[in-house]
Design an enzyme around this catalytic site. Structure first.
Site, short mmCIF file in Angstrom:
data_model
loop_
_atom_site.label_atom_id
_atom_site.label_comp_id
_atom_site.label_asym_id
_atom_site.label_seq_id
_atom_site.Cartn_x
_atom_site.Cartn_y
_atom_site.Cartn_z
N ARG A 227 50.59 65.73 75.15
CA ARG A 227 51.74 66.14 75.96
C ARG A 227 51.63 65.54 77.37
O ARG A 227 52.62 65.11 77.95
CB ARG A 227 51.85 67.66 76.02
CG ARG A 227 52.24 68.29 74.69
CD ARG A 227 52.03 69.79 74.68
NE ARG A 227 52.87 70.48 75.66
CZ ARG A 227 52.76 71.78 75.94
NH1 ARG A 227 51.84 72.51 75.34
NH2 ARG A 227 53.55 72.33 76.85
N CYS B 241 50.70 73.89 83.71
CA CYS B 241 50.62 73.79 82.24
C CYS B 241 52.05 73.66 81.72
O CYS B 241 52.86 72.96 82.32
CB CYS B 241 49.90 75.00 81.64
SG CYS B 241 50.67 76.59 82.03
#
Length: 282
Positions: free
Chosen positions: A179, A239
């Protein structure tokens, strides 16, 4: 630091019925997991524990998921849960060390310093053959609670934007390598993957000892953070939506370092029309 990040299962076993100790189940699961943390709590919890729902102890009017509550919202929620300012808070979750860190951070964000996480969470409690009970079987008694916001632990979008522009703050990103690089899709639809310019990728699961469910040794943690870990620079953790960023903040606290958590994290950053996004070439 005067307040340890963790307490052991034997310590909790010896103290969970003591006056002034509050046990909190801070479990939450990603939507794709298909698990209902509150329903699981209703079936099995540490005796006397109360449930902290990060989706409800939040600014529910915000567009982003589990956005940090206002000071008033947090105080009202803790009062309703029967939490007192003088309580020593012990937090656990059903995965060992995952969302307990988010709850730990929220307490500290609102001025409650006497808070720690039970090492290994519910799995460690069960491995020790200790008793569980259905959660919230008794009626909670509201208690007066006051909260004071600690700016030193919080990063807003403009703080991160300033840090990216000046490159004078270290940004640690807790998402997976795929990611972060842009090779894997984000779990949220229509959200591009990638990372903030200058950010350093520290996937949160690398910090966790699979055998114990807690952190690896302090030396191992320092090695994982590597040369990017500098007490002379400010640190912001991020995050996907502000949950596992708190695992990084907890690890840094464990090492004696204070970090700010970017509450909106990648969900907020990457959804801006003018988002500054980097991807790594394959």
């Amino acid at each position: 630091m005067s307040n340890p990040a963790f307490v052991s299962v034997p310590w909790v076993q010896a103290n969970f019925e003591a006056p002034g100790i509050s046990i909190i189940d801070g479990s939450w699961h990603m939507p794709a997991a298909g698990r209902d943390a509150r329903a699981e709590f209703a079936e099995k919890a540490l005796p006397g524990a109360v449930f902290f729902d990060i989706e409800q102890v939040a600014d529910t009017a915000a567009e982003l998921p589990h956005t940090c509550p206002t000071t008033e919202q947090f105080a009202q929620a803790m009062s309703a849960m029967g939490i007192k300012n003088t309580d020593f808070i012990v937090i656990y979750d059903t995965q060992g060390l995952f969302t307990a860190a988010r709850v730990w951070w929220l307490f500290r964000l609102f001025g409650h310093e006497r808070v720690a996480i039970m090492e290994g969470g519910l799995p460690a409690w069960e491995v020790a053959n200790l008793p569980t009970s259905p959660g919230e079987a008794s009626q909670l008694q509201p208690e007066p609670y006051s909260a004071v916001f600690n700016d030193a632990l919080f990063a807003a979008h403009h703080d991160v934007g300033r840090a990216v522009e000046a490159q004078d703050v270290t940004i640690f990103d807790a998402r997976s390598a795929g990611r972060f690089s842009g090779a894997e899709s984000e779990p949220r639809p229509n959200l591009p993957s990638g990372h903030m310019p200058g950010a350093v990728n520290i996937p949160f699961n690398l910090l966790i000892d699979s055998a114990t469910g807690g952190f690896k040794s302090k030396d191992q943690l320092r090695n994982i953070f590597g040369d990017a870990l500098s007490v002379e620079r400010g640190i912001i953790t991020t995050c996907g939506s502000g949950v596992t960023a708190c695992v990084l903040a907890l690890a840094l606290y464990h090492l004696g370092i204070t970090a700010r958590v970017y509450d909106g994290s990648w969900t907020e950053w990457a959804s801006q029309p003018d988002a500054n996004i980097c991807v790594l070439s394959p």
